[in-house]
Scaffold this active site. Structure first.
Site, mmCIF file in Angstrom:
data_model
loop_
_atom_site.group_PDB
_atom_site.id
_atom_site.type_symbol
_atom_site.label_atom_id
_atom_site.label_comp_id
_atom_site.label_asym_id
_atom_site.label_seq_id
_atom_site.Cartn_x
_atom_site.Cartn_y
_atom_site.Cartn_z
ATOM 1 N N ASP A 125 -1.887 29.505 45.323
ATOM 2 C CA ASP A 125 -1.160 28.480 46.096
ATOM 3 C C ASP A 125 0.232 28.198 45.538
ATOM 4 O O ASP A 125 1.165 27.954 46.305
ATOM 5 C CB ASP A 125 -1.941 27.159 46.086
ATOM 6 C CG ASP A 125 -3.284 27.291 46.773
ATOM 7 O OD1 ASP A 125 -3.469 28.275 47.515
ATOM 8 O OD2 ASP A 125 -4.140 26.406 46.569
HETATM 9 P P1 NAP Z 1 -5.370 28.747 43.116
HETATM 10 O O1 NAP Z 1 -4.465 28.595 44.274
HETATM 11 O O2 NAP Z 1 -6.605 27.960 43.078
HETATM 12 O O3 NAP Z 1 -5.727 30.318 43.024
HETATM 13 C C1 NAP Z 1 -6.422 30.840 41.953
HETATM 14 C C2 NAP Z 1 -6.604 32.327 42.191
HETATM 15 O O4 NAP Z 1 -7.131 32.867 40.981
HETATM 16 C C3 NAP Z 1 -7.584 32.648 43.287
HETATM 17 O O5 NAP Z 1 -6.926 33.078 44.449
HETATM 18 C C4 NAP Z 1 -8.498 33.733 42.674
HETATM 19 O O6 NAP Z 1 -8.446 34.899 43.499
HETATM 20 C C5 NAP Z 1 -7.863 33.999 41.323
HETATM 21 N N1 NAP Z 1 -8.865 34.189 40.268
HETATM 22 C C6 NAP Z 1 -9.982 33.493 40.050
HETATM 23 N N2 NAP Z 1 -10.649 33.962 39.003
HETATM 24 C C7 NAP Z 1 -9.936 35.008 38.529
HETATM 25 C C8 NAP Z 1 -10.100 35.908 37.453
HETATM 26 N N3 NAP Z 1 -11.155 35.855 36.647
HETATM 27 N N4 NAP Z 1 -9.145 36.839 37.247
HETATM 28 C C9 NAP Z 1 -8.077 36.923 38.080
HETATM 29 N N5 NAP Z 1 -7.873 36.081 39.113
HETATM 30 C C10 NAP Z 1 -8.791 35.136 39.336
HETATM 31 O O7 NAP Z 1 -4.618 28.480 41.738
HETATM 32 P P2 NAP Z 1 -3.131 27.988 41.451
HETATM 33 O O8 NAP Z 1 -2.136 28.913 42.058
HETATM 34 O O9 NAP Z 1 -3.087 27.723 39.990
HETATM 35 O O10 NAP Z 1 -2.991 26.641 42.257
HETATM 36 C C11 NAP Z 1 -3.646 25.474 41.850
HETATM 37 C C12 NAP Z 1 -4.150 24.766 43.067
HETATM 38 O O11 NAP Z 1 -5.020 23.702 42.626
HETATM 39 C C13 NAP Z 1 -3.046 24.122 43.887
HETATM 40 O O12 NAP Z 1 -3.353 24.175 45.244
HETATM 41 C C14 NAP Z 1 -3.060 22.683 43.405
HETATM 42 O O13 NAP Z 1 -2.544 21.785 44.362
HETATM 43 C C15 NAP Z 1 -4.539 22.479 43.176
HETATM 44 N N6 NAP Z 1 -4.834 21.371 42.242
HETATM 45 C C16 NAP Z 1 -4.275 21.353 41.020
HETATM 46 C C17 NAP Z 1 -4.510 20.293 40.173
HETATM 47 C C18 NAP Z 1 -3.867 20.202 38.824
HETATM 48 O O14 NAP Z 1 -3.805 19.121 38.278
HETATM 49 N N7 NAP Z 1 -3.392 21.309 38.268
HETATM 50 C C19 NAP Z 1 -5.369 19.283 40.565
HETATM 51 C C20 NAP Z 1 -5.984 19.369 41.807
HETATM 52 C C21 NAP Z 1 -5.698 20.428 42.628
HETATM 53 P P3 NAP Z 1 -9.640 35.970 43.435
HETATM 54 O O15 NAP Z 1 -10.882 35.212 43.788
HETATM 55 O O16 NAP Z 1 -9.283 36.992 44.451
HETATM 56 O O17 NAP Z 1 -9.693 36.495 42.052
#
Ligand code: NAP
Length: 473
Positions: A400
């Site tokens: 994301d």
């Molecule tokens: P993300 O959008 O959740 O994407 C994570 C990606 O990691 C997934 O598409 C997954 O794809 C891949 N993945 C999972 N396990 C893996 C592994 N072992 N090896 C390689 N890839 C792996 O993560 P993000 O880009 O960090 O975004 C964070 C999201 O969380 C945002 O939407 C944010 O708003 C939300 N959020 C964040 C917080 C905070 O405080 N940081 C709090 C609440 C919500 P595959 O399954 O294809 O591997």
């Protein structure tokens, strides 16, 4: 002037006590300031913890009641025993906890804070049942909500409690809130005798505990960090209320600081996710956002050897870590990769998105654990202007936070969210296991970009192979 007169009329011990409270508040503020940067965060923790210990010691030694009596040896021993037990349990938990289970632990600790504040308010009421005061009742309500809400958040993050998504819950919660307000008003102004009022106070306790559960139940598991931050600010407010009951400045100031810091963090997280707090609390998120745009382009893969060559002959490489880095625990091998490239004269930086991962500062904590130098971590706003000059952007388990739909697709749930501009780099390598979606549950057009090459597999395994490939070149 008034303060000076007040201090002169106090006994010397009381004066020292008051100054120790002031000093503790100053230490909290210094601690908070230092915690705002990864490099000084440990020192900040130390300052804040010392600011906590100081008033505990001075209160035990110097506190006197209206008749000038101290706390008493038996009480002091009991308090010290309880503090020691809590310290041992807390230290063991903090040492044993896995980095990915950190949000659960924060939630659990927060629950204990809420319970403590509610207990203070309840005990004070039981001691003086005739004197129900607003701050006491609010302390009881807010502390109980923070306790039961945090326990549910803990259960959800640990996979022990599921979600109940239902619009009905919004109305149930509004009714709960209204009933709680009515009961508070009845206790304060209903003119009931002491016994009936005591029943009402117990009723208030039960209502607040149930409300904490029903408030958190409908909120999606991935929204928990925002909710925990909100509950954390509630715990601070409850502690401040408890401070008012005891007329203890250290508790009031500490509580207000926690309340204010928690509120600011909650709002900042909402802003970085481009959502309102109401939307987090009422709406469930993720699982198929309604994007209006069609995917264009195709998925193209890259071999390990081609990736190794591309990286080794680059000048500027930016690693963009995300939640998948935490899942794969790939922070150590990522550091090995950046050091290896660094030894070949490649400039390597990490681009840190404020909500990458699942808790605030998630990436900073992971990379600090792997001893990545802080100078290599660059905040989103600082790295974005430089992205067009970057030879290769390596996206490791992020989704994301690099999704250009945030700019291009007004129908996307993440439209308007600030992202790291990976799409502007000259080449993009994406490391993830497959075509799994991120937290927002939407397609990412970056994967279909002409400049993008996918390196499928678990991030740790892929990077380990990549490092060996570069070494063998
Ligand atoms: P993300 O959008 O959740 O994407 C994570 C990606 O990691 C997934 O598409 C997954 O794809 C891949 N993945 C999972 N396990 C893996 C592994 N072992 N090896 C390689 N890839 C792996 O993560 P993000 O880009 O960090 O975004 C964070 C999201 O969380 C945002 O939407 C944010 O708003 C939300 N959020 C964040 C917080 C905070 O405080 N940081 C709090 C609440 C919500 P595959 O399954 O294809 O591997």
């Amino acid at each position: 002037m008034n303060a000076m007169i007040l201090l002169n009329t106090l006994m010397p011990g009381q004066v020292v006590l008051e100054y120790s409270y002031l000093l503790s508040a100053i230490m909290f503020v210094i601690g908070l300031k230092l915690q705002s940067h990864p490099e000084t965060a440990r020192k900040g923790n130390f300052w804040a913890a010392s600011g906590m210990i100081l008033p505990m010691i001075t209160t035990l030694i110097l506190n006197r009641n209206g008749e000038g009596e101290g706390i008493g040896l038996v009480n002091v021993i009991a308090i010290l025993l309880i503090i020691s037990a809590g310290t041992v349990v807390g230290a063991i938990m903090a040492r044993k906890v896995k980095m990915t289970a950190m949000p659960q632990m924060v939630s659990f600790f927060n629950a204990t804070g809420g319970a403590a504040s509610a207990a203070v308010a309840l005990i004070e009421y039981i001691k003086n049942p005739g004197q129900a005061v607003l701050v006491g009742l609010l302390g009881l309500v807010v502390g109980s909500i923070a306790f039961s809400g945090s326990m549910i958040a803990y259960g959800k993050l640990d996979g022990k409690v599921g979600d109940i998504f239902s619009k009905v819950m919004t109305y149930v919660n509004l009714i709960f809130m209204a009933v709680i307000v009515i009961v508070i008003l009845l206790v304060l102004f209903g003119g009931f005798d002491v016994q009936s009022r005591t029943y009402l106070v117990y009723g208030l306790l039960v209502l607040s505990l149930v409300y904490g559960v029903s408030f958190v139940m409908p909120i999606g598991g991935a929204d928990m960090p925002v909710v925990i931050s909100l509950l954390n600010s509630l715990t601070g407010i409850a502690a401040a209320m408890a401070g008012f009951i005891y007329q203890n400045e250290a508790m009031i100031l500490g509580g207000i600081l926690v309340g204010a810091a928690g509120t600011i963090l909650t709002l900042q997280m909402c802003k970085a996710m481009n959502r309102s707090l109401i939307n987090v609390i009422i709406g469930s998120f993720g699982g198929g956002g309604a994007s209006h745009a069609d995917v264009q382009g195709s998925i193209k893969e890259i071999t390990l050897s081609d990736a190794a060559v591309l990286l080794s002959y680059s000048q500027k490489v930016v690693i963009i870590p995300g939640y998948g880095l935490a899942v794969a625990q790939a922070q150590h091998i990522a550091h090995e990769l950046d050091s290896l490239l660094g030894s070949k004269g490649v400039e390597v930086k990490y681009a840190i998105h404020p909500v990458a991962g699942r808790m605030p500062g998630h990436m900073n904590v992971l990379l600090a654990e792997a001893d990545v130098p802080y100078e290599q971590l660059v905040e989103m706003d600082d790295i974005n202007p430089d992205m067009p000059n970057v030879d290769v952007a390596i996206v490791v388990g992020a989704n994301d936070v690099v999704n250009p739909a945030a700019y291009d697709d007004p129908g996307s749930p993440i439209y308007g969210m600030p992202i790291i501009d990976a799409h502007l780099a000259k080449n993009i390598i994406i490391m993830k296991r497959g075509m799994g979606k991120g937290y927002a549950g939407i397609e990412n057009f970056l994967f279909f970009n002409d400049k993008t090459r996918m390196l499928f597999g678990d991030a740790k395994g892929t990077m380990t192979k990549l490092v060996s490939e570069i070494k063998s070149m």
